[in-house]
Scaffold this motif. Structure first.
Motif, PDB file in Angstrom:
ATOM      1  N   ARG A   1       0.829  -1.209   0.000  1.00 43.14           N
ATOM      2  CA  ARG A   1       0.000   0.000   0.000  1.00 43.14           C
ATOM      3  C   ARG A   1       0.865   1.262   0.000  1.00 43.14           C
ATOM      4  NH1 ARG A   1      -5.351  -0.375   0.385  1.00 43.14           N
ATOM      5  NH2 ARG A   1      -5.686   1.640   1.405  1.00 43.14           N
ATOM      6  N   ALA A   2       1.989   1.214   0.701  1.00 44.41           N
ATOM      7  CA  ALA A   2       2.891   2.364   0.704  1.00 44.41           C
ATOM      8  C   ALA A   2       3.441   2.625  -0.691  1.00 44.41           C
ATOM      9  CB  ALA A   2       4.030   2.144   1.687  1.00 44.41           C
ATOM     10  N   ILE A   3       3.776   1.570  -1.395  1.00 44.95           N
ATOM     11  CA  ILE A   3       4.294   1.700  -2.765  1.00 44.95           C
ATOM     12  C   ILE A   3       3.210   2.254  -3.687  1.00 44.95           C
ATOM     13  CG2 ILE A   3       5.103   0.390  -4.772  1.00 44.95           C
ATOM     14  CD1 ILE A   3       6.469  -1.521  -2.708  1.00 44.95           C
ATOM     15  N   ALA A   4       1.999   1.750  -3.559  1.00 45.06           N
ATOM     16  CA  ALA A   4       0.892   2.230  -4.397  1.00 45.06           C
ATOM     17  C   ALA A   4       0.562   3.689  -4.086  1.00 45.06           C
ATOM     18  CB  ALA A   4      -0.339   1.351  -4.186  1.00 45.06           C
ATOM     19  N   ASP A   5       0.650   4.057  -2.806  1.00 48.26           N
ATOM     20  CA  ASP A   5       0.316   5.420  -2.407  1.00 48.26           C
ATOM     21  C   ASP A   5       1.414   6.429  -2.751  1.00 48.26           C
ATOM     22  OD1 ASP A   5      -2.222   4.933  -1.527  1.00 48.26           O
ATOM     23  OD2 ASP A   5      -1.746   4.962   0.612  1.00 48.26           O
ATOM     24  N   ALA A   6       2.503   5.968  -3.300  1.00 51.45           N
ATOM     25  CA  ALA A   6       3.552   6.900  -3.724  1.00 51.45           C
ATOM     26  C   ALA A   6       3.078   7.746  -4.906  1.00 51.45           C
ATOM     27  CB  ALA A   6       4.820   6.144  -4.103  1.00 51.45           C
ATOM     28  N   LYS A   7       2.014   7.295  -5.563  1.00 50.26           N
ATOM     29  CA  LYS A   7       1.460   8.040  -6.692  1.00 50.26           C
ATOM     30  C   LYS A   7       0.616   9.194  -6.166  1.00 50.26           C
ATOM     31  CE  LYS A   7      -0.616   7.287 -11.199  1.00 50.26           C
ATOM     32  NZ  LYS A   7      -1.158   6.293 -12.148  1.00 50.26           N
ATOM     33  N   GLU A   8       0.854  10.378  -6.710  1.00 49.77           N
ATOM     34  CA  GLU A   8       0.119  11.562  -6.249  1.00 49.77           C
ATOM     35  C   GLU A   8      -1.076  11.822  -7.156  1.00 49.77           C
ATOM     36  OE1 GLU A   8       3.082  14.709  -6.043  1.00 49.77           O
ATOM     37  OE2 GLU A   8       3.102  14.509  -3.869  1.00 49.77           O
ATOM     38  N   ASP A   9      -2.175  11.160  -6.897  1.00 51.23           N
ATOM     39  CA  ASP A   9      -3.415  11.498  -7.597  1.00 51.23           C
ATOM     40  C   ASP A   9      -4.620  11.072  -6.768  1.00 51.23           C
ATOM     41  OD1 ASP A   9      -4.322   8.830  -8.313  1.00 51.23           O
ATOM     42  OD2 ASP A   9      -2.834   8.810  -9.907  1.00 51.23           O
ATOM     43  N   VAL A  10      -5.754  11.675  -7.089  1.00 52.52           N
ATOM     44  CA  VAL A  10      -6.964  11.486  -6.295  1.00 52.52           C
ATOM     45  C   VAL A  10      -7.559  10.091  -6.433  1.00 52.52           C
ATOM     46  CG1 VAL A  10      -8.628  12.246  -8.052  1.00 52.52           C
ATOM     47  CG2 VAL A  10      -9.080  12.723  -5.604  1.00 52.52           C
ATOM     48  N   TRP A  11      -7.121   9.350  -7.439  1.00 46.75           N
ATOM     49  CA  TRP A  11      -7.683   8.013  -7.676  1.00 46.75           C
ATOM     50  C   TRP A  11      -7.244   7.012  -6.616  1.00 46.75           C
ATOM     51  CZ3 TRP A  11     -11.368   9.448 -10.462  1.00 46.75           C
ATOM     52  CH2 TRP A  11     -11.190  10.475 -11.383  1.00 46.75           C
TER      53      TRP A  11
END
Length: 231
Positions: free
Chosen positions: A72-82
């Protein structure tokens, strides 16, 4: 006989023009409007007891985080509202919300325009830059650590999105908090960076929500979102 070819050509160009890319989105405000160095305290010194204690927290998480937490930390590295899709439901997607998507691209651009100049002034080293024991699981960054840009934008997105859909405010804000905390889980930020990011995001969101230009685009995006969600 009237000639319509020039007009037709212009219309064809407008239709065929590519959509504005997320990276080309224009911020609503910049550091000229919100100077975080006048709002936040400076970061603790590298050799301070606070920084040493925070390094200990990062290292503790490093040995206690689970594979799911890392994922989840790796996925949340993306900065977007999705990244809020898991609390917003299956209808929440970029393909069906073009105006909403373009609006939040500007929100994300605003974070960088306000936060990055402050990071450059404070230049707080990241945990892995102070200790070789820290092994981040997310992409390395050598930009300043104070405040966290991800925590800032996550808070901004959470506040704005929860104002659009107050029915899900609790879930949205909890997700925003997790999104921010995952920067510590990922090993790329100190806990205090996250707290400063939450303050920064709250301040920026409050300023945006008072601006007429922002409110005009906000209403269009909100209408599209609520219609798409059947609200």
């Amino acid at each position: 006989m009237k000639r319509f070819a020039p007009l037709a050509a212009v219309l064809l160009l407008l239709v065929a023009s590519p959509a504005v890319r997320a990276e080309d989105a224009q911020p609503f405000v910049t550091n000229k409007d919100i100077d975080l160095t006048m709002i936040l305290p400076p970061p603790p010194a590298n050799d301070s007891a606070e920084t040493k204690a925070e390094l200990g927290e990062v290292l503790t998480l490093q040995v206690t985080r689970t594979p799911e937490m890392e994922k989840r930390a790796i996925a949340d590295a993306k900065e977007d509202v999705w990244r809020f899709a898991d609390v917003m439901g299956p209808k929440f997607n970029k393909e069906t919300l073009p105006k909403f998507s373009a609006f939040f691209d500007r929100v994300v651009a605003t974070e960088g325009a306000v936060v990055d100049p402050a990071k450059d002034i404070w230049k707080r080293p990241r945990p892995h830059q102070l200790s070789d024991l820290v092994k981040p699981v997310v992409k390395l960054s050598n930009s300043g650590s104070w405040p966290s840009g991800h925590a800032t934008v996550g808070t901004m997105m959470g506040i704005i999105l929860s104002n659009m859909v107050p029915e899900k405010r609790a879930e949205i804000m909890a997700r925003a908090a997790e999104y921010a905390h995952n920067r510590v889980v990922g090993g790329i930020h100190y806990p205090s960076d996250i707290e400063m990011g939450k303050i920064s995001g709250s301040v920026i969101a409050a300023v945006l929500l008072s601006r007429p230009d922002f409110k005009a685009e906000y209403e269009v995006a909100r209408s599209e979102l609520r219609s798409d969600l059947g609200m």
